[in-house]
Design an enzyme around this catalytic site. Sequence first.
Site, PDB file in Angstrom:
ATOM      1  N   LYS A 128      74.630  41.787  16.582  1.00  9.28           N
ATOM      2  CA  LYS A 128      74.796  42.495  17.861  1.00  9.28           C
ATOM      3  C   LYS A 128      75.950  41.847  18.601  1.00  9.28           C
ATOM      4  O   LYS A 128      76.214  40.652  18.427  1.00  9.28           O
ATOM      5  CB  LYS A 128      73.524  42.372  18.709  1.00  9.28           C
ATOM      6  CG  LYS A 128      73.416  43.420  19.797  1.00  9.28           C
ATOM      7  CD  LYS A 128      72.793  44.696  19.282  1.00  9.28           C
ATOM      8  CE  LYS A 128      72.881  45.812  20.303  1.00  9.28           C
ATOM      9  NZ  LYS A 128      72.114  46.998  19.880  1.00  9.28           N
ATOM     10  N   ASP A 168      76.196  51.011  21.668  1.00  5.50           N
ATOM     11  CA  ASP A 168      74.943  50.664  22.355  1.00  5.50           C
ATOM     12  C   ASP A 168      75.192  51.021  23.831  1.00  5.50           C
ATOM     13  O   ASP A 168      76.068  51.843  24.109  1.00  5.50           O
ATOM     14  CB  ASP A 168      74.605  49.167  22.167  1.00  5.50           C
ATOM     15  CG  ASP A 168      73.198  48.808  22.648  1.00  5.50           C
ATOM     16  OD1 ASP A 168      72.232  49.140  21.952  1.00  5.50           O
ATOM     17  OD2 ASP A 168      73.053  48.220  23.733  1.00  5.50           O
TER      18      ASP A 168
END
Length: 449
Positions: A128, A168
């Site tokens: 991430k 995201d």
Amino acid sequence: MNAKEYEESFMNELIAKNPGEKEFHQAVQEVVESVAPYVVESPQLMKMKVLERIVEPERVIMFRVPWVNDAGEVMINKGYRIQMNSAIGPYKGGVRFHSSVNLSILKFLAFEQTFKNSLTTLPMGGGKGGSNFDPKGKSDMEIMRFCQSFITELFRHIGADTDVPAGDIGVGGREVAYMFGQYKRLSNEFTGTFTGKGIAFGGSLMRPEATGYGACYFGESMLATLGDSYKGKKVCISGSGNVAQFAAKKCLELGAEVLTMSDSNGYIFDPDGINSEKLQYIFQLKNVLRGRIREYVTKYPAAKYVAGERPWGEVCDIAMPCATQNELNGEQAATLLANGCKCVVEGANMPTTPEAIAAFQKAKILYSPGKASNAGGVATSGLEMSQNSMRIGWSSEEVDARLHGIMSNIHAMCVKYGTESDGYINYVKGANIAGFMKVADAMLAQGIV
Ligand code: NDP
């Protein structure tokens, strides 16, 4: 050592080693609670310290992102990439641009991503990244300059077989395209290093829809265990971004009524339901005009806007938190339960606090953690990677059918590992154990790395 003792000493050590990272502690606690009984029974997992290794990122990259705004001022943001676990495939996970982004939030997301990716059955490790850059109110050119600067550093750490970022919060098709463009320029290669790309340059059909649609497919499977479905149900959705929009669209297709959507300033409640025409307006408002959800009530005055609140006080059968972490607390869970909510399907990552999860599980209603129910997004990113490697593109129907199959399979794994003696399906336990086992087996096989 019994499971409870192991869990306590494990968490004490984790907190001491990672001070102040509360979201990361929260995410790890939830997984350790589920897998500790399994780990203490396995001499191999204990001896090889698999869980202790899983919580330590393989690599953390932190860097400066300097850029120049439209007024000619020099701006400096923080950039991050957490390369959490590559036991079962290249690091894979989104990039978040939001003012709240910090190491703790990205580590929690990368940790969750490792198990989620494992659940999809596709060969993807966990990662991430992101920045504390706030895209709200920025011009297109500012967004482009920021993305280019971000990638100018990150490009050396990623690649189609190394680490494949995606979108995201705050990162959608526009931002992925700018990042891909700069990556291609610097690497001098046209590869599948990003997913969520435009269809014209290697993106997969259905990727924008995948997380929201997948969450609804998962919700349908959950309801089916009780012989029920979305049809005729009242649904409260939080968020109005990518996941929320497509969750709402699929809810309507499945015959449900969508009552709420929100953003970080407040929520709208439409007593007549947000039908397809109204939802189309929200798509336009959020994706093209980049406006705020409160503008909905100017267009549709029968609806109300509640500033500074989340939608969980409204009466509904199904709640779908699709905005951000810790957006549904214990008190709000009690209200949802008192109002007759029967099913909570997470579209966001870790939107429900531990107190709220405990309340839902105690009441024995259907509750699914995001790592299971929102895995459709990354699963379709995995399908985009496959299409890029094969240099082909599948039809929407083909991608949707695969997405559907993957979500059903994840549901089946949750049922297999999460069904308790009284028949209640503990989706948290099921998802954590199933996700962990595959990663743990791969780590055991690969030795101490
Ligand atoms: P978007 O940026 O498209 O939308 C985010 C939405 O959540 C916006 O409505 C935003 O409102 C709201 N929001 C963001 N932060 C907060 C906050 N602190 N409080 C209240 N509302 C907030 O992001 P996505 O839809 O892509 O992501 C939503 C969630 O889903 C995240 O948890 C993400 O990690 C998760 N997820 C996303 C996937 C994907 O494929 N995109 C895949 C799997 C999970 P505002 O406009 O005011 O910021």
